[in-house]
Design a protein around this motif. Structure first.
Motif, PDB file in Angstrom:
ATOM      1  N   UNK A 145      20.217  49.440  48.931  1.00  0.00           N
ATOM      2  CA  UNK A 145      18.795  49.362  49.967  1.00  0.00           C
ATOM      3  C   UNK A 145      19.408  49.045  51.403  1.00  0.00           C
ATOM      4  N   UNK A 146      20.122  48.002  51.533  1.00  0.00           N
ATOM      5  CA  UNK A 146      20.550  47.444  52.806  1.00  0.00           C
ATOM      6  C   UNK A 146      21.649  48.476  53.372  1.00  0.00           C
ATOM      7  N   UNK A 147      22.456  48.775  52.602  1.00  0.00           N
ATOM      8  CA  UNK A 147      23.426  49.984  53.026  1.00  0.00           C
ATOM      9  C   UNK A 147      22.717  51.245  53.344  1.00  0.00           C
ATOM     10  N   UNK A 148      21.811  51.570  52.747  1.00  0.00           N
ATOM     11  CA  UNK A 148      21.136  53.200  52.768  1.00  0.00           C
ATOM     12  C   UNK A 148      20.145  53.014  53.881  1.00  0.00           C
ATOM     13  N   UNK A 149      19.495  51.885  54.140  1.00  0.00           N
ATOM     14  CA  UNK A 149      18.601  51.868  55.575  1.00  0.00           C
ATOM     15  C   UNK A 149      19.562  51.940  56.683  1.00  0.00           C
ATOM     16  N   UNK A 193      24.046  64.885  53.027  1.00  0.00           N
ATOM     17  CA  UNK A 193      23.189  64.381  53.791  1.00  0.00           C
ATOM     18  C   UNK A 193      21.623  63.718  53.465  1.00  0.00           C
ATOM     19  N   UNK A 194      21.290  62.809  54.252  1.00  0.00           N
ATOM     20  CA  UNK A 194      19.847  62.279  53.852  1.00  0.00           C
ATOM     21  C   UNK A 194      18.859  62.787  54.620  1.00  0.00           C
ATOM     22  N   UNK A 195      17.646  62.818  53.939  1.00  0.00           N
ATOM     23  CA  UNK A 195      16.818  63.325  54.602  1.00  0.00           C
ATOM     24  C   UNK A 195      15.852  62.324  55.469  1.00  0.00           C
ATOM     25  N   UNK A 196      16.218  60.941  55.587  1.00  0.00           N
ATOM     26  CA  UNK A 196      16.023  59.985  56.279  1.00  0.00           C
ATOM     27  C   UNK A 196      16.854  59.903  57.589  1.00  0.00           C
ATOM     28  N   UNK A 197      16.179  60.114  58.551  1.00  0.00           N
ATOM     29  CA  UNK A 197      17.192  59.863  59.666  1.00  0.00           C
ATOM     30  C   UNK A 197      17.113  58.441  60.562  1.00  0.00           C
ATOM     31  N   UNK A 198      15.997  57.890  60.177  1.00  0.00           N
ATOM     32  CA  UNK A 198      15.734  56.600  60.778  1.00  0.00           C
ATOM     33  C   UNK A 198      16.629  55.494  60.225  1.00  0.00           C
ATOM     34  N   UNK A 199      17.334  54.536  61.191  1.00  0.00           N
ATOM     35  CA  UNK A 199      18.265  53.706  60.806  1.00  0.00           C
ATOM     36  C   UNK A 199      17.771  52.229  61.048  1.00  0.00           C
ATOM     37  N   UNK A 200      17.796  51.202  60.226  1.00  0.00           N
ATOM     38  CA  UNK A 200      17.425  49.982  60.562  1.00  0.00           C
ATOM     39  C   UNK A 200      18.756  49.395  61.052  1.00  0.00           C
ATOM     40  N   UNK A 201      18.906  49.061  62.317  1.00  0.00           N
ATOM     41  CA  UNK A 201      20.042  48.805  62.838  1.00  0.00           C
ATOM     42  C   UNK A 201      20.701  47.301  62.277  1.00  0.00           C
ATOM     43  N   UNK A 202      19.876  46.367  62.187  1.00  0.00           N
ATOM     44  CA  UNK A 202      20.186  44.878  61.805  1.00  0.00           C
ATOM     45  C   UNK A 202      20.460  44.667  60.263  1.00  0.00           C
ATOM     46  N   UNK A 203      21.639  44.377  59.947  1.00  0.00           N
ATOM     47  CA  UNK A 203      21.843  44.079  58.418  1.00  0.00           C
ATOM     48  C   UNK A 203      20.647  42.871  57.797  1.00  0.00           C
ATOM     49  N   UNK A 204      20.542  41.921  58.644  1.00  0.00           N
ATOM     50  CA  UNK A 204      19.610  40.815  58.327  1.00  0.00           C
ATOM     51  C   UNK A 204      17.939  41.459  58.351  1.00  0.00           C
ATOM     52  N   UNK A 205      17.556  42.360  59.237  1.00  0.00           N
ATOM     53  CA  UNK A 205      16.281  43.010  59.121  1.00  0.00           C
ATOM     54  C   UNK A 205      16.169  44.063  57.658  1.00  0.00           C
ATOM     55  N   UNK A 206      17.267  44.497  57.485  1.00  0.00           N
ATOM     56  CA  UNK A 206      17.337  45.416  56.250  1.00  0.00           C
ATOM     57  C   UNK A 206      17.147  44.529  54.942  1.00  0.00           C
ATOM     58  N   UNK A 215      13.685  44.351  52.256  1.00  0.00           N
ATOM     59  CA  UNK A 215      13.843  44.448  50.718  1.00  0.00           C
ATOM     60  C   UNK A 215      13.285  43.249  50.019  1.00  0.00           C
ATOM     61  N   UNK A 216      13.451  41.831  50.635  1.00  0.00           N
ATOM     62  CA  UNK A 216      12.834  40.720  50.100  1.00  0.00           C
ATOM     63  C   UNK A 216      11.327  41.117  50.063  1.00  0.00           C
ATOM     64  N   UNK A 217      10.746  41.564  51.238  1.00  0.00           N
ATOM     65  CA  UNK A 217       9.366  41.930  51.496  1.00  0.00           C
ATOM     66  C   UNK A 217       8.887  42.799  50.437  1.00  0.00           C
ATOM     67  N   UNK A 218       9.720  44.127  50.232  1.00  0.00           N
ATOM     68  CA  UNK A 218       9.147  44.900  49.435  1.00  0.00           C
ATOM     69  C   UNK A 218       9.327  44.371  47.819  1.00  0.00           C
ATOM     70  N   UNK A 219      10.347  43.488  47.622  1.00  0.00           N
ATOM     71  CA  UNK A 219      10.250  42.913  46.174  1.00  0.00           C
ATOM     72  C   UNK A 219       9.122  42.105  46.101  1.00  0.00           C
ATOM     73  N   UNK A 220       8.837  41.352  47.150  1.00  0.00           N
ATOM     74  CA  UNK A 220       7.633  40.280  46.952  1.00  0.00           C
ATOM     75  C   UNK A 220       6.466  41.234  46.590  1.00  0.00           C
ATOM     76  N   UNK A 221       6.026  42.435  47.214  1.00  0.00           N
ATOM     77  CA  UNK A 221       4.870  43.001  46.951  1.00  0.00           C
ATOM     78  C   UNK A 221       4.769  43.613  45.498  1.00  0.00           C
ATOM     79  N   UNK A 222       5.787  43.840  44.831  1.00  0.00           N
ATOM     80  CA  UNK A 222       6.132  44.551  43.666  1.00  0.00           C
ATOM     81  C   UNK A 222       6.321  43.410  42.472  1.00  0.00           C
TER      82      UNK A 222
END
Length: 145
Positions: A98-102, A119-132, A136-143
């Motif tokens: 997830x971190x690598x992809x985003x 190529x990816x359909x997702x053009x947006x990039x999360x620039x900061x590794x810690x933010x990525x 992921x931790x947030x998404x994991x907590x919701x699920x």
């Protein structure tokens, strides 16, 4: 060692006192980052359709249950060819994937598939590794069950 604080940190790491990178994830920071960077395209909605995060966006797939889910496997979403090909190999959404992809979706796919034309359909990039990692931790907590 020239940096005594680094030497101390390395010594503590040897005794397991320093948390692993996965443990350094911050769910609250991930919620903030998700709200800033992801809600325009993604929603997190449970199996009953209750929206846990996001605004019912439909550009990207629903991210509920993302952790350890097979890549490109959300029913009803049309993934790009490269991500679908990677999903067909059995890859899953781990924290590392997830971190690598985003951070750079196209470059990550090219590396994973060994295909310079992927190529990816997702053009947006999360620039900061810690933010990525935090997202992921947030998404994991919701699920979480």
């Amino acid at each position: 060692m020239k940096n005594p604080s680094r030497a101390f940190a390395l010594a503590l790491a040897g005794y397991g006192v320093i948390a692993s990178p996965a443990a350094a994830q911050d769910v609250d920071a991930g919620q903030t980052q998700f709200s800033r960077q992801c809600v325009a395209c993604h929603v997190v909605a449970d199996a009953d359709g209750a929206v846990l995060a996001g605004r019912n966006a439909r550009t990207g797939p629903n991210l509920f249950g993302l952790a350890d889910r097979a890549i490109a496997s959300e029913d009803g979403y049309r993934y790009g060819d490269a991500l679908s090909a990677l999903g067909a190999t059995g890859e899953t959404w781990t924290a590392e994937n997830f971190t690598g992809y985003v951070q750079d979706p196209t470059d990550w796919l090219r590396g994973k598939l060994g295909d310079r034309r992927a190529r990816s359909k997702m053009a947006y990039q999360v620039r900061d590794a810690q933010a990525a990692q935090d997202i992921f931790a947030y998404l994991q907590s919701l699920s979480a069950d």
